[in-house]
Scaffold this active site. Sequence first.
Site, mmCIF file in Angstrom:
data_model
loop_
_atom_site.group_PDB
_atom_site.id
_atom_site.type_symbol
_atom_site.label_atom_id
_atom_site.label_comp_id
_atom_site.label_asym_id
_atom_site.label_seq_id
_atom_site.Cartn_x
_atom_site.Cartn_y
_atom_site.Cartn_z
ATOM 1 N N TYR A 51 -14.477 21.998 -56.148
ATOM 2 C CA TYR A 51 -15.565 21.289 -55.454
ATOM 3 C C TYR A 51 -15.023 20.017 -54.805
ATOM 4 C CZ TYR A 51 -19.841 18.641 -54.613
ATOM 5 O OH TYR A 51 -20.838 17.911 -54.004
ATOM 6 N N LYS A 133 -45.335 19.550 -69.123
ATOM 7 C CA LYS A 133 -45.601 18.279 -68.438
ATOM 8 C C LYS A 133 -44.385 17.375 -68.623
ATOM 9 C CE LYS A 133 -48.931 14.513 -68.028
ATOM 10 N NZ LYS A 133 -47.908 13.452 -68.104
ATOM 11 N N CYS A 427 -59.096 -22.774 -77.870
ATOM 12 C CA CYS A 427 -58.148 -21.999 -77.068
ATOM 13 C C CYS A 427 -56.725 -22.483 -77.348
ATOM 14 C CB CYS A 427 -58.472 -22.156 -75.588
ATOM 15 S SG CYS A 427 -57.236 -21.413 -74.486
#
Length: 687
Positions: A51, A133, A427
């Site tokens: 290749y 899936k 807070c």
Amino acid sequence: MTNLDLFDNSNNEGEADESAVQVMRSLIDLLNHWEHAYYVLDNPEVPDSEYDRVYCELQDLEALHPTLIQTDSPTQRVGGKPAEGFDQVKHRVPMLSLGNAFEEEDVIAFDRRVKELADLPANAIIDYSVDPKFDGLAISIHYRNGVFQQAITRGDGTVGEDVSANVKTIRSLPLKLKGSKVPEHLEVRGEIFMHKRDFEQMNERQAELGLKVFANPRNAAAGTIRQLDPKIAASRPLRFFCYGAALEREQLRELKSQSAMMKWLGDMGLPVSQFSQTAQGAQGLLAFYREVGENRSALPFEIDGVVYKVDSFDLQDQLGFVAKAPRFAVAHKFPPDEVLSRLLNIEVQVGRTGSITPVAKLEPVKVGGVVVSSATLHNLDEIQRKDLRVGDQVLVRRAGDVIPEVLPFPGNVRSASSVAFDMPAHCPICNSLVRQEEGESAYRCTGGLVCKAQLTQSIIHFAHRRAIDIEGLGSKLVEVLVEKEWVKTPADLFRLKFEDLVQLERMGEKSANNLLDSIQKARQTTFGRFLFALGIRHVGEATARDLAQHFGDVQKLMCASVDQLLEVNEVGPVVAKSIRQFFDEPANQQVVNELLELEVTWPQAHTHEMPSDHPFFGKTFVLTGSLSNYSRDAAAALIIERGGKVSGSVSKKTDFVLAGEAAGSKLDKAASLGVTVLDELTFQGML
């Protein structure tokens, strides 16, 4: 004598070019054939050395004749400079998500629903196309005359990112389709993923080089496709499987079924799953699910379930869609993974609307291929219901890509010193009071935009692509701007200066100018986008558009009473009260007025009352094909302004189908149901 010698000895330039093209073509076809055998069929036909020899010969030939290089040459899979970013591309056909099934009863119900919607008898046996899936990255790939043209990520289903340079590097993806029946344009849908073996080897190399090690194959695939340099993508073992195509009406009519389409795609050289098959009825679906589940660990790639699709295209078309999912398909997920961990702490996060969300800090564990060290606990009621305390042993559950869930562990031995969690009175960001509103489970910070956490999230929301759309203003940059107190309200974005921005880390002159250009462009918007960007609680995109259409003017909306707000489509008492409370706040009024003073504008909407005898009033339209004089959004807006409705699928309740060029299967459905079809000229006359 090699192929190169032939061209060196040629005296005729035209003959040399023609010969070069012929030899290039033969080498390209041979290399592509070998790549298909190696990467798709997993059946190498030649040694790597052979290749490489042919590949180098092609490279040398292309170096001699650079103007003759073919687009599908293996040498062209990687090239070009790294990108500065990814272009946003709107999908020609939206990439929809699938509904989920988790239990056998869900699958039986899905099969029953298909028969009911199709008016088939209860004992009818439906043919389904079934597939594993893949747990990878969804992608849309476009071919023009059989040659690779573009690859787009799923994104939000409507708009994705052009990642063509990276996807082009995937060896299992053909750059040129084969066969005599290749359409002029083909949009293929599929999944990019990695084999488990390749993933492990890649991680070993990454670790040896001191580079990032990925948590799982899916994250690795998604992260690779997001690389700006395609050479990085080319160095990683990505693969591609095709699971369908967005076909034209004539193609659907000719192919007739999902299974026939998959064979057709495979014949063109596209890699399709060898596990694709058909199943009959609910019992056939469940048998396939069990078979795949039993062999899941032996598969070379990760899957998180199986997918069922009604095989017949005619029946798919008849079933149509609901919201953003097709009625004819469902994903049957495998049971969630559960791993034992320890709850080290419970912290709280502050959201855009001030909601205080408790978050579990966990002893890190690997669940479903992902390392989990934190997970939302949603609210105080949920923590108390599960009786979770710091120090407890807990189960961490994760199914597919869903948010990890923390569950009590039945074998937990609780320490006598453990303390039940309670919401903070103040807070953690701004020290404002935290209170629980009547009738709600959520606790909220009362600081509003004084709270930097709320301000940051509000600015991110304001700049979002579906809101005001300020490109380049990411969450990290917003955090910096808020921390430096350069941005205290959304209006401050339009006051940012070049000389300030270039001082920021990683913010060069070009980036600063690009951001300012984007901010300038964002001054021209629509009333609906403007309202959505304000972040009014309970007001999403659709409600914002309805409010914009109904009132047409921001001052009228700001002065509207609750009763007047209730006149708007889909606005109920809770939403109306929330809108009224928002505009009753002087700070919010000031922000709106400042934005208007800073020339944030939009086209004036038509708000006149449309008489009930208008041809559109109370009628339901479906749009299909490409219109010459309107975008689909613009045509839909004209219909809605005149009292009509717009639907995504044709049914017995549809009054008109507006058909443009290249109208899809909706046109056939309209004909079968006797629905009136309008061309664009007739539509304009009815306006």
